[in-house]
Write a protein that holds these residues in place. Sequence first.
Motif, PDB file in Angstrom:
ATOM      1  N   PRO A   1       0.833  -1.215   0.000  1.00 36.16           N
ATOM      2  CA  PRO A   1       0.000   0.000   0.000  1.00 36.16           C
ATOM      3  C   PRO A   1       0.865   1.262   0.000  1.00 36.16           C
ATOM      4  O   PRO A   1       0.417   2.328  -0.425  1.00 36.16           O
ATOM      5  CB  PRO A   1      -0.826  -0.124   1.286  1.00 36.16           C
TER       6      PRO A   1
ATOM      7  N   ALA B   1       1.034   3.125  -3.389  1.00 36.58           N
ATOM      8  CA  ALA B   1      -0.199   3.540  -4.067  1.00 36.58           C
ATOM      9  C   ALA B   1       0.026   4.796  -4.911  1.00 36.58           C
ATOM     10  O   ALA B   1      -0.540   4.936  -5.989  1.00 36.58           O
ATOM     11  CB  ALA B   1      -1.297   3.776  -3.042  1.00 36.58           C
TER      12      ALA B   1
ATOM     13  N   THR C   1       0.830  -1.100 -10.372  1.00 35.38           N
ATOM     14  CA  THR C   1       0.272  -0.988  -9.017  1.00 35.38           C
ATOM     15  C   THR C   1      -1.226  -1.222  -9.095  1.00 35.38           C
ATOM     16  O   THR C   1      -1.845  -0.957 -10.142  1.00 35.38           O
ATOM     17  CB  THR C   1       0.508   0.408  -8.394  1.00 35.38           C
ATOM     18  N   ASP C   2      -1.779  -1.732  -8.017  1.00 36.33           N
ATOM     19  CA  ASP C   2      -3.231  -1.854  -7.899  1.00 36.33           C
ATOM     20  C   ASP C   2      -3.609  -1.167  -6.595  1.00 36.33           C
ATOM     21  O   ASP C   2      -3.406  -1.714  -5.504  1.00 36.33           O
ATOM     22  CB  ASP C   2      -3.633  -3.338  -7.891  1.00 36.33           C
ATOM     23  N   VAL C   3      -4.105   0.051  -6.730  1.00 35.22           N
ATOM     24  CA  VAL C   3      -4.345   0.883  -5.552  1.00 35.22           C
ATOM     25  C   VAL C   3      -5.417   0.250  -4.665  1.00 35.22           C
ATOM     26  O   VAL C   3      -5.302   0.245  -3.434  1.00 35.22           O
ATOM     27  CB  VAL C   3      -4.738   2.321  -5.980  1.00 35.22           C
ATOM     28  N   LYS C   4      -6.449  -0.322  -5.289  1.00 28.34           N
ATOM     29  CA  LYS C   4      -7.552  -0.927  -4.504  1.00 28.34           C
ATOM     30  C   LYS C   4      -7.070  -2.116  -3.688  1.00 28.34           C
ATOM     31  O   LYS C   4      -7.395  -2.260  -2.520  1.00 28.34           O
ATOM     32  CB  LYS C   4      -8.663  -1.390  -5.461  1.00 28.34           C
TER      33      LYS C   4
ATOM     34  N   GLY D   1      -3.980  -2.673  -2.954  1.00 27.81           N
ATOM     35  CA  GLY D   1      -2.771  -2.327  -2.194  1.00 27.81           C
ATOM     36  C   GLY D   1      -1.585  -3.190  -2.577  1.00 27.81           C
ATOM     37  O   GLY D   1      -0.784  -3.590  -1.735  1.00 27.81           O
ATOM     38  N   THR D   2      -1.470  -3.481  -3.884  1.00 23.39           N
ATOM     39  CA  THR D   2      -0.355  -4.316  -4.347  1.00 23.39           C
ATOM     40  C   THR D   2       0.483  -3.570  -5.387  1.00 23.39           C
ATOM     41  O   THR D   2       0.053  -2.563  -5.952  1.00 23.39           O
ATOM     42  CB  THR D   2      -0.862  -5.620  -4.989  1.00 23.39           C
ATOM     43  N   ALA D   3       1.660  -4.104  -5.630  1.00 20.87           N
ATOM     44  CA  ALA D   3       2.534  -3.567  -6.675  1.00 20.87           C
ATOM     45  C   ALA D   3       3.277  -4.729  -7.322  1.00 20.87           C
ATOM     46  O   ALA D   3       3.296  -5.842  -6.778  1.00 20.87           O
ATOM     47  CB  ALA D   3       3.514  -2.562  -6.086  1.00 20.87           C
TER      48      ALA D   3
END
Lengths: 303, 260
Positions: free
Chosen positions: B27, B30, B62-65, B67-69
């Motif tokens: 996260p 983000a 990244t995937d903000v929803k 909380g990954t990268a």
Amino acid sequence: MVKIKIAGLELKNPVMSASGTFGSGAEFAEFFDLSLMGAVVCKTVTLNERAGNKPPRVADAPAGMLNAIGLENKGVEYFINTSLPFLRKYDTKVAASAAGNNVEEYVETVKLLAAQPEVHAVEVNMSCPNVTHGVNRGLFSQNPDTVKEIMSAVRKETKKPLFAKVSPQVADITAIAKAALDAGADALSLINTIPAMGVDLKTRRPLLGNVTGGLSGPAVKPVALKLVWDVFKTVKIPIIAMGGIMNAADALEFILCGATAVQVGTANFINPRACVEIAAGIEKYFEENKLQNIEDLRGKLKV
Amino acid sequence: MMKNFKAEIISNKEVNPDIFNLIFKAPELAAAAPGQFLEILCGADGVSGGPFLRRPFGVYNTDVKKGTAEILFKVLGQGTKNLSARKAGEILDIVGPLGSGFKIIDTPRPVIAGGGMGVAPLLLLAKILHEKKQKPIIFLGAKNKEELAAAEKFEKYGKVILTTDDGSAGEKCFLNIPLEKYLKENKNAVIYSCGPHPMLKCLAELGKKYKAAVQVSLEEKMACGLGVCRGCPVEVKNKDEKYKMVCKDGPVFPAEDVVW
């Protein structure tokens, strides 16, 4: 807190940053409160701007790294006007670091730095392996007479504490330490990187653009411990020890060998919180072992 | 803002021979901008059994929803070899996001050019251009089909043109050939690029010839990643200083500022 006194300075703990690995602290202030440090030792500045060496400037080495930055800096005036004011808001001691191409440049640079109220001490860097002089292309601190000449000259310019930073690559470190002490140095910063190089067999080129550079990191720790021990046994000069300190145990080993303070360098590149974690680790060790102050451990190696 | 944090690995898949897509919880990333990078410890413990210094990797996605990268990397040395062996549930030690990424320009002609593993920092950029309703044309080049590891992922964000050195996918040539054709017909393009040095140098020349603004993401041997050690210089022209630092001033630079 393991408070110490060195070179007339009172530090809240024995941990300083090693010059050239910490800038002037601004980047690391994003990771921790610089007020938790014993002292911030800033990157070396010279009288005039230096562009530094061509790349590559850094390379991996077994348990360490090579560098040949070439003392890149924007000059002493830029440092005074732009870098120093940032450190005012922190409750720590500040040591500026100075180098030059000759005695006159050392004198001029130290004079300017020592005149700044933010500067509590000046470290005189006579040992950068990427800056050579004279017919033999040696380092200033490889000759006791040169150490004496530089340190005596800068001593006349200031009453503030002066640390003499010297090279490990000498025949007799005690002669260098004695020269620094006789010339009025308040402490000895030991060791700078070990002159070194690396080769890429695939390309048949050196790993560093400058061909040669300096080795630092855990690989140099045993060398540094021995030099600190040698000086501690024979010369009455306070020692600021460094060389591959990655954690509190490493720092404590140097204190056992006679160091009053330590500097953390290359570890900052691996762990941005290294300085503050090492300071906390030293305190924990002192508490656990019921040690009151640094003298309860300093030089107490059982031999 | 840059941080030093521990990140749990969610998956580490070999997407093509020797090319890995590592996904982890972060996260902290983000707000990572396209073109920014991470410094990851790749030794067993940072001291023994691996490279001593951290290794830089561009933020691949990244995937903000969630909380990954993600990062995408090819096994080249001991560091990437160690990283390729890391498993889901294990912890990574990361400093980032670092550096200054691509400057997104409002243009009708956005171009993305990625050579080899240079695609890594470009996927997030393609995604963001797509979100901004720009329609990038995407040139991806590699040695062969296997090394075009991310090609399908780009397809949802714009028109993709492939080239390979051996002709196993797309046209058999370097990507500058179809790119030059495009530039001949489309003046004032904006090119976002990452790849081998000779490719970027070539794009810098094309940019000059066809009046396209070229941004290049550069690589250099690096230590701190913070701008402190002054270890990763790139020689620049028409600036106050001879060198800028790839880690802090870059890794993305305007091509016309770089001494090629």
